[in-house]
Every structure is written in C-alpha cells, then in structure tokens.
Design an enzyme around this catalytic site. Sequence first.
Site, mmCIF file in Angstrom:
data_model
loop_
_atom_site.group_PDB
_atom_site.id
_atom_site.type_symbol
_atom_site.label_atom_id
_atom_site.label_comp_id
_atom_site.label_asym_id
_atom_site.label_seq_id
_atom_site.Cartn_x
_atom_site.Cartn_y
_atom_site.Cartn_z
ATOM 1 N N LYS A 204 -23.900 -44.379 -0.434
ATOM 2 C CA LYS A 204 -23.875 -44.084 1.006
ATOM 3 C C LYS A 204 -25.304 -44.056 1.548
ATOM 4 C CE LYS A 204 -22.548 -40.545 4.303
ATOM 5 N NZ LYS A 204 -21.897 -39.282 4.579
ATOM 6 N N GLU A 210 -30.116 -41.744 -9.414
ATOM 7 C CA GLU A 210 -29.384 -42.327 -10.538
ATOM 8 C C GLU A 210 -28.968 -43.770 -10.228
ATOM 9 O OE1 GLU A 210 -28.851 -39.364 -9.145
ATOM 10 O OE2 GLU A 210 -27.930 -37.929 -10.524
ATOM 11 N N GLY A 263 -19.167 -38.857 1.368
ATOM 12 C CA GLY A 263 -19.094 -39.624 0.114
ATOM 13 C C GLY A 263 -17.785 -39.401 -0.618
ATOM 14 N N ARG A 264 -17.338 -38.152 -0.708
ATOM 15 C CA ARG A 264 -16.119 -37.848 -1.470
ATOM 16 C C ARG A 264 -14.846 -38.205 -0.713
ATOM 17 N NH1 ARG A 264 -19.291 -33.666 -0.185
ATOM 18 N NH2 ARG A 264 -18.550 -32.024 1.185
ATOM 19 N N GLU A 349 -16.938 -29.737 -4.176
ATOM 20 C CA GLU A 349 -18.130 -30.049 -3.369
ATOM 21 C C GLU A 349 -17.868 -29.707 -1.904
ATOM 22 O OE1 GLU A 349 -19.867 -34.169 -2.904
ATOM 23 O OE2 GLU A 349 -21.360 -33.409 -4.302
ATOM 24 N N HIS A 380 -1.201 -29.790 -26.053
ATOM 25 C CA HIS A 380 -1.633 -29.680 -27.445
ATOM 26 C C HIS A 380 -3.103 -29.298 -27.546
ATOM 27 C CE1 HIS A 380 2.204 -31.257 -28.849
ATOM 28 N NE2 HIS A 380 2.173 -31.975 -27.737
ATOM 29 N N LYS A 513 -31.984 -31.813 -7.374
ATOM 30 C CA LYS A 513 -32.622 -33.132 -7.210
ATOM 31 C C LYS A 513 -34.120 -32.952 -6.990
ATOM 32 C CE LYS A 513 -28.728 -35.302 -4.752
ATOM 33 N NZ LYS A 513 -28.282 -35.831 -3.452
HETATM 34 O O1 F6P Z 1 -25.373 -35.421 -4.878
HETATM 35 C C1 F6P Z 1 -24.119 -35.349 -4.324
HETATM 36 C C2 F6P Z 1 -23.821 -36.566 -3.543
HETATM 37 O O2 F6P Z 1 -24.548 -36.537 -2.377
HETATM 38 C C3 F6P Z 1 -22.331 -36.700 -3.260
HETATM 39 O O3 F6P Z 1 -21.927 -35.988 -2.174
HETATM 40 C C4 F6P Z 1 -22.212 -38.183 -3.127
HETATM 41 O O4 F6P Z 1 -20.884 -38.592 -3.242
HETATM 42 C C5 F6P Z 1 -23.091 -38.651 -4.254
HETATM 43 O O5 F6P Z 1 -24.156 -37.738 -4.262
HETATM 44 C C6 F6P Z 1 -23.589 -40.067 -4.158
HETATM 45 O O6 F6P Z 1 -24.331 -40.282 -2.990
HETATM 46 P P1 F6P Z 1 -24.643 -41.729 -2.469
HETATM 47 O O7 F6P Z 1 -23.342 -42.420 -2.210
HETATM 48 O O8 F6P Z 1 -25.453 -41.553 -1.232
HETATM 49 O O9 F6P Z 1 -25.416 -42.445 -3.540
#
Ligand code: F6P
Length: 548
Positions: A204, A210, A263-264, A349, A380, A513
């Site tokens: 987003k 990452e 995002g979620r 979240e 189990h 972060k």
């Molecule tokens: O760190 C949490 C977050 O901001 C989530 O809310 C989001 O879904 C995820 O990181 C990934 O963010 P992006 O789509 O901006 O890479």
Amino acid sequence: MKANLTKDWLALEMHAERLKAQHLRELFANDPERFQSLAFSLDDLLIDFSKEKIDSFALNALVQLAADAQVEARRDAMVQGEKINSTENRAVLHMALRDGIPAGVTVDGQDVLADVEAVRERFLEFAEAVRTGAYKTVSGQTFTDVVNIGIGGSDLGPVMVTASLAPWHDGPRLHFVSNVDGAHIVDTLTPLNPATTLVIVASKTFTTAETMLNFSTALAWLKLALGEQAGQHVAAVSTNLATTRTYGIDDTRVFGFWDWVGGRYSVWSAIGLPVAIALGKQAFTEFLAGAKAMDEHFRSAPLSSNLPVLFALIGIWRRNFLKYPTVALIPYDQHLARFPAYVQQLDMESNGKRVQLDGTPIQESTGAVIWGEPGTNAQHSFFQLIHQGSDVIPVDFLAAANPSSQSVFGDVQHHHETLLTNVLAQAQALAFGRNAEAVRADMQAAGLAAEQIEQLVPHRTFPGDRPSTSIIYRQLTPNTLGRLVALFEHKVFVQGVIWGVNSYDQWGVELGKKLATALAPALRERTVPADVDASTAGLLKHIHALRA
Ligand code: F6P
C-alpha cells in the site's frame, strides 16, 4: 466507555451474573426453543449462538447496547465516506471495492465507485492476459509462476483466499514471499525459473522495509537471467504511484488503490491481483459478490437480526462480561487453514487498542486474542486444554455442509461426513461435558475395577459449560468466502464502535519499525550503541560474537 452506555453495561453485568450461575445443560433443559431463538441465518449461512452462555434477555440487552452506541449511525457514516479514521484523516470504504455502497459517494470530490470500477477492469484484464498468455514472458512464453511479494494486508488476504479457493485454481502457480528472513525468498525463488516467472510487488505504502528488500532481491534474481528486460516480469500494486515510478515499473503494470482502503481490508482491491491470476475473473467476481451480499445485509437488517452485529455482540459478551481474553477460531475446513491467520490481522490490528477516539484510556478490555488451526488437527493438539484446562476459551467453529474438493480416487463424501460429525461432537462436548456419574457408569460398563474407577473419575470428567459458536454454510465457494470475510470485517467494525476505538489505524506497529531502523548500523558495523539498554547491548554482543 461512553457515559450513555453505563446503564446498558450495568444491565449486562447483571445478566452475566445470572447466566454464569446456570450451566449450559440447564439453559438447554429449561428452553427447548433455544436453538430457534438463538440461531440466525442469511440464506444458507447459519450462525448458532445457542451454545453460548447467553439467553434472549441478555441478547436483547446487547442489541440495546449496540443501538445506544450508535452502531447504525457510525455504519452509515462509514458507508457515506465520512473520514471515520480520524487519526489518519481517512475515509473507510473497503465496502466500495465490492460495490457494497450506494452510488454517488465521493471522497475529496472523487466518485468512489467509478474509480473502483476503472482500476478493477484494468487489473482483471491484466490477470486474464497473464492467464491466457496474451501477456507473455520476454521470450514469448506463457508465465508458469507468479510470486507475490508483500506483507500483512498485502500478503495475508491473497494467501488466505487462494488457499481457501484451491479447487478453483486453474491459473499459473502462485507463491508468496512476506518475511524479511532471507530464507523465505531464497527458498521460494530457488526452484523457480525466472524466464517464466512474474513478480508482483504489493505494498500500500511502497515503503515497507521487508517488502522493499524482498523486491530488490527478486529484481536482482530476474536481472541475472533477463538483463535489462527484467522489468517486463514485474507488476506492482500500491497507493503510492509516484514511488512505483521511481523503481522504473511500467505504468501499464501498476495498479493503484486508495488511502481509504486499510491494508487488512484490501484483498478486494488490486491487492487481489494474484488471486485473480490464479482463479480467473469469474471466481474473483463471485468472491466480490459474496461480500457485497453481506454488505447489503449489514446495511439493511435490523440490529436484532443482523449477523455481523450479533456476532460482534457475542464477542463483546464473552470479552467484557464473561471476561474471556482469547477466542479459538477453528475451521473444520482444510481450505480455510490460513483463515485464522487472516482474521488475526483483521481483528487484532484493528481492535488491539487501549484509547478511545478522543484519546482517553478505555476502562474495559478490548480486542481478544484470536488464534486457531483447522479441525480435526486441532483436536489432537490443543483441544485437551480447551476441554479440561483451567481457563475457559470460547470457540468459533466454521464448517461447510458439502466438500468443495472432488476426487476420482476416493470417497470424499465419507471424509466430509467424518469431518462434520467431529465439529458437531466438539461443540457438544464443550457445552455439555460429561459429569462424574456418567463417567463412572461408562467405566463400570467397560468392566473396570471400583478402585480404578474412583481414581480415574476426576481425570475423565468434562466440566462442559464451555461456549462455542458454530457457523455453517452450504459449501466453501468464492461467494461463501466473500460473505464470510465481510462478516468478520463488519464484526470488527461493530466491536470497535462499542469500544469507541479507531479500528482503522495501526500506530502500534510503528515503534518497532523505528527501533529496528535505529539498530541497523549496530548490526552492519558490529557495534553496540552507547545509549542502548543493558539487555539489548548484551544480546548484540552475543550475536556479534556468534556471527560468521
Ligand atoms: O506494519 C503493519 C502494516 O502497516 C499493515 O497494516 C499492513 O497491512 C502491512 O504493514 C503492509 O503495509 P504495506 O502494504 O504498506 O506494505
């Protein structure tokens, strides 16, 4: 809690005291109509709350709480595009991504549905072109593999939906890389052929550390094989179109969305591109249609028969009045194996907050810890604790009446009947347990000696009175999955309104972060910052000493 809710809260506390004193066995014995009055449905989707520690009086009081918390007014404000995400000054319009809002809603002068339609057409067209081979590799072949690089909402939605709808998967193979741990990208890319692999970078913000690192590694992998033409094997999904350009990704393969999509909550947007490539336009459109059906129900049904509202209220009941801190989400549906992980982000979240919209601390507990694994596997491993442990853990069961996989080599119906008997039996065992007399009688019938029986009775007794909700649907189709995900989304919204939190920000992920960025030089240069705490300093020294 808002002052006007105090009366409702007190009434509910009294209901809780009353109901805590009654075993679920008694509740069922005293009310033969319990299922009729506490199970609710929308078409084939039925939610049974009758095995919760609730009755119609308490449920009505919960509905009153929702009414007094202005759930309907807040829902309408969301649907109309008001900026209810106040800490980020954003509207919340994921419902628009599946046409779940009325025509004419605008945000900052932009017609929301028109924008959605335009991008949806583009990304579905691109998905079809990849599937059919109309969009080709640099050497003119059809793509065999697609790697989605993203994390959180840019990963979990596509991962969960493609796994859930595996029987509909007839496009290229799909792979997901989310973790910054190099093992994830190395293990994923090593068996793949860059000459026939498309990389989708989904973020987003297009700034997530990452994702950006994984993307640069994937780009290096593509460039090694394809040279300057590597970019033709890359597509991007983001709200940050300015930055996608700086990476040289061709605009024709960049698909946007908007800051009013969390995002979620984004799997319905171009973030769903890998899903559309795997399953095709028809299945993806049916997935959207399912969510739209749930949106329409959520927008129009009275609170007292509104499934997401009632589901949310049962969660409030468990969390705030019966004081249960966790919920086990157990799909008796192997295709939903990643559904608990998806709901974890969606719920935790969104509602893992400790201040209200006005910044004042919340007095009550908020979001529960959600966790789970598919049944029957869960039986189990950790079900021992759920049945006989010292804490009560409410369970949400999900199950389809029919399998979604067909087989030419075995009797899937027989498997499915076994699955269904298990989900029904687990809910029964939790609710009704098995008391000492019954356990004793079982062992007498089995011929055990009296002394042995008395030794074993406490160990083999099940207390019961452990609540569960069962969600049962005809079959896990794209439409059903859309309805289920929207059900959980709206549940989270309603709970957020009642707790008075902003369900649409996530400041709690920011500090880590920032600290990670600050620690980067220490790892790179193998130093220990002077101002770091003693524990982190000790750990850094140990890591430096161990590193090759
Ligand atoms: O760190 C949490 C977050 O901001 C989530 O809310 C989001 O879904 C995820 O990181 C990934 O963010 P992006 O789509 O901006 O890479």
